[in-house]
Design a protein around this motif. Structure first.
Motif, PDB file in Angstrom:
ATOM      1  N   ARG A  90       7.014  50.717  -2.650  1.00 10.30           N
ATOM      2  CA  ARG A  90       6.273  49.499  -2.316  1.00 10.30           C
ATOM      3  C   ARG A  90       5.620  48.861  -3.533  1.00 10.30           C
ATOM      4  O   ARG A  90       5.218  47.710  -3.488  1.00 10.30           O
ATOM      5  CB  ARG A  90       5.262  49.757  -1.215  1.00 10.30           C
ATOM      6  CG  ARG A  90       4.115  50.643  -1.574  1.00 10.30           C
ATOM      7  CD  ARG A  90       3.195  50.766  -0.397  1.00 10.30           C
ATOM      8  NE  ARG A  90       2.204  51.788  -0.662  1.00 10.30           N
ATOM      9  CZ  ARG A  90       1.193  52.032   0.126  1.00 10.30           C
ATOM     10  NH1 ARG A  90       1.053  51.338   1.233  1.00 10.30           N
ATOM     11  NH2 ARG A  90       0.332  52.969  -0.168  1.00 10.30           N
ATOM     12  N   THR A  91       5.544  49.600  -4.633  1.00 15.04           N
ATOM     13  CA  THR A  91       5.015  49.053  -5.875  1.00 15.04           C
ATOM     14  C   THR A  91       5.833  47.850  -6.330  1.00 15.04           C
ATOM     15  O   THR A  91       5.313  46.923  -6.928  1.00 15.04           O
ATOM     16  CB  THR A  91       5.044  50.139  -6.968  1.00 15.04           C
ATOM     17  OG1 THR A  91       4.287  51.243  -6.524  1.00 15.04           O
ATOM     18  CG2 THR A  91       4.497  49.633  -8.267  1.00 15.04           C
ATOM     19  N   TRP A  92       7.125  47.868  -6.037  1.00 17.93           N
ATOM     20  CA  TRP A  92       8.021  46.831  -6.538  1.00 17.93           C
ATOM     21  C   TRP A  92       8.341  45.753  -5.507  1.00 17.93           C
ATOM     22  O   TRP A  92       9.088  44.821  -5.800  1.00 17.93           O
ATOM     23  CB  TRP A  92       9.304  47.465  -7.055  1.00 17.93           C
ATOM     24  CG  TRP A  92       9.023  48.231  -8.300  1.00 17.93           C
ATOM     25  CD1 TRP A  92       8.849  49.578  -8.432  1.00 17.93           C
ATOM     26  CD2 TRP A  92       8.823  47.686  -9.599  1.00 17.93           C
ATOM     27  NE1 TRP A  92       8.562  49.905  -9.722  1.00 17.93           N
ATOM     28  CE2 TRP A  92       8.548  48.756 -10.474  1.00 17.93           C
ATOM     29  CE3 TRP A  92       8.851  46.383 -10.118  1.00 17.93           C
ATOM     30  CZ2 TRP A  92       8.297  48.578 -11.820  1.00 17.93           C
ATOM     31  CZ3 TRP A  92       8.610  46.207 -11.459  1.00 17.93           C
ATOM     32  CH2 TRP A  92       8.337  47.291 -12.297  1.00 17.93           C
ATOM     33  N   ILE A  93       7.787  45.835  -4.308  1.00 20.97           N
ATOM     34  CA  ILE A  93       8.109  44.853  -3.277  1.00 20.97           C
ATOM     35  C   ILE A  93       7.644  43.450  -3.671  1.00 20.97           C
ATOM     36  O   ILE A  93       8.423  42.490  -3.633  1.00 20.97           O
ATOM     37  CB  ILE A  93       7.520  45.266  -1.906  1.00 20.97           C
ATOM     38  CG1 ILE A  93       8.258  46.498  -1.391  1.00 20.97           C
ATOM     39  CG2 ILE A  93       7.604  44.123  -0.905  1.00 20.97           C
ATOM     40  CD1 ILE A  93       7.674  47.082  -0.112  1.00 20.97           C
ATOM     41  N   LEU A  94       6.382  43.298  -4.049  1.00 23.08           N
ATOM     42  CA  LEU A  94       5.859  41.973  -4.405  1.00 23.08           C
ATOM     43  C   LEU A  94       6.568  41.376  -5.630  1.00 23.08           C
ATOM     44  O   LEU A  94       7.001  40.219  -5.576  1.00 23.08           O
ATOM     45  CB  LEU A  94       4.345  42.032  -4.615  1.00 23.08           C
ATOM     46  CG  LEU A  94       3.644  40.702  -4.839  1.00 23.08           C
ATOM     47  CD1 LEU A  94       3.834  39.774  -3.640  1.00 23.08           C
ATOM     48  CD2 LEU A  94       2.162  40.925  -5.077  1.00 23.08           C
ATOM     49  N   PRO A  95       6.734  42.117  -6.725  1.00 19.67           N
ATOM     50  CA  PRO A  95       7.461  41.543  -7.860  1.00 19.67           C
ATOM     51  C   PRO A  95       8.898  41.158  -7.512  1.00 19.67           C
ATOM     52  O   PRO A  95       9.401  40.121  -7.956  1.00 19.67           O
ATOM     53  CB  PRO A  95       7.439  42.655  -8.912  1.00 19.67           C
ATOM     54  CG  PRO A  95       6.300  43.520  -8.553  1.00 19.67           C
ATOM     55  CD  PRO A  95       6.159  43.419  -7.075  1.00 19.67           C
ATOM     56  N   THR A  96       9.543  41.962  -6.687  1.00 15.48           N
ATOM     57  CA  THR A  96      10.914  41.653  -6.286  1.00 15.48           C
ATOM     58  C   THR A  96      10.953  40.383  -5.452  1.00 15.48           C
ATOM     59  O   THR A  96      11.845  39.541  -5.628  1.00 15.48           O
ATOM     60  CB  THR A  96      11.518  42.835  -5.501  1.00 15.48           C
ATOM     61  OG1 THR A  96      11.476  44.003  -6.322  1.00 15.48           O
ATOM     62  CG2 THR A  96      12.947  42.554  -5.094  1.00 15.48           C
ATOM     63  N   LEU A  97       9.986  40.229  -4.558  1.00 13.24           N
ATOM     64  CA  LEU A  97       9.926  39.007  -3.745  1.00 13.24           C
ATOM     65  C   LEU A  97       9.689  37.764  -4.616  1.00 13.24           C
ATOM     66  O   LEU A  97      10.292  36.711  -4.377  1.00 13.24           O
ATOM     67  CB  LEU A  97       8.840  39.121  -2.682  1.00 13.24           C
ATOM     68  CG  LEU A  97       9.170  40.022  -1.496  1.00 13.24           C
ATOM     69  CD1 LEU A  97       7.956  40.158  -0.583  1.00 13.24           C
ATOM     70  CD2 LEU A  97      10.353  39.480  -0.727  1.00 13.24           C
ATOM     71  N   PHE A  98       8.799  37.887  -5.611  1.00 18.23           N
ATOM     72  CA  PHE A  98       8.580  36.760  -6.528  1.00 18.23           C
ATOM     73  C   PHE A  98       9.875  36.386  -7.241  1.00 18.23           C
ATOM     74  O   PHE A  98      10.237  35.206  -7.324  1.00 18.23           O
ATOM     75  CB  PHE A  98       7.513  37.093  -7.570  1.00 18.23           C
ATOM     76  CG  PHE A  98       6.107  36.821  -7.132  1.00 18.23           C
ATOM     77  CD1 PHE A  98       5.735  35.580  -6.638  1.00 18.23           C
ATOM     78  CD2 PHE A  98       5.139  37.815  -7.220  1.00 18.23           C
ATOM     79  CE1 PHE A  98       4.430  35.326  -6.239  1.00 18.23           C
ATOM     80  CE2 PHE A  98       3.836  37.571  -6.821  1.00 18.23           C
ATOM     81  CZ  PHE A  98       3.484  36.330  -6.323  1.00 18.23           C
ATOM     82  N   ALA A  99      10.576  37.369  -7.769  1.00 18.03           N
ATOM     83  CA  ALA A  99      11.822  37.097  -8.502  1.00 18.03           C
ATOM     84  C   ALA A  99      12.892  36.518  -7.580  1.00 18.03           C
ATOM     85  O   ALA A  99      13.590  35.562  -7.950  1.00 18.03           O
ATOM     86  CB  ALA A  99      12.326  38.372  -9.168  1.00 18.03           C
TER      87      ALA A  99
END
Length: 145
Positions: free
Chosen positions: A3-12
């Motif tokens: 879940r650490t990478w969910i927000l950055p992935t959504l932004f990208a």
């Protein structure tokens, strides 16, 4: 995926989709600028901006040896990001614990904040301080070294 990478992935992903639509509608320059903005947001909300995290147990051990504060944080927290940016290079001298990657760290934060995972929580000499100012953290770091 952690879940650490969910927000950055959504932004990208969102930036890529919006930029693709803008390129198809004939605005490649604006699309590139918008994509760059979304990628910067993704980077700022990722773990990449923060010093390498250690586990809570290891952070406590290191802090007992060198007296440096422990910072409990999580990706996507604007207050954690503010603290990290305002500390500059000195942030690498602290012991950072990502509470989304370390259950012991999350438990320590909940114990210090009446069951809430309020971050950043900075522990100095065994005493937790919730969302302290960057200047205060710098002072604690100066007195520890």
């Amino acid at each position: 995926m952690k879940r650490t990478w969910i927000l950055p992935t959504l932004f990208a992903l969102c930036g890529s989709l919006v930029a693709t639509g803008m390129v198809l509608s004939g605005s490649p320059g604006e699309a590139a600028a918008l994509l760059l903005m979304f990628l910067l947001l993704a980077g700022m909300h990722s773990s990449l901006v923060f010093p390498r995290s250690v586990g809570a147990r290891e952070a406590r051990r290191r802090s007992a040896v060198d007296g440096r504060p422990i910072v409990y944080w999580r990706p996507g927290c604007k207050y954690c990001l503010r603290l990290r940016i305002r500390l500059g290079r000195r942030a690498r001298q602290l012991h950072w614990v990502n509470i989304w990657q370390d259950p012991d760290g999350a438990a320590a934060v909940r114990a210090a904040n009446d069951g809430n995972e309020t971050v950043p929580t900075v522990v100095v000499a065994g005493r937790p301080h919730t969302n302290p100012g960057p200047s205060w953290v710098r002072e604690q770091l100066s007195s520890a070294t």
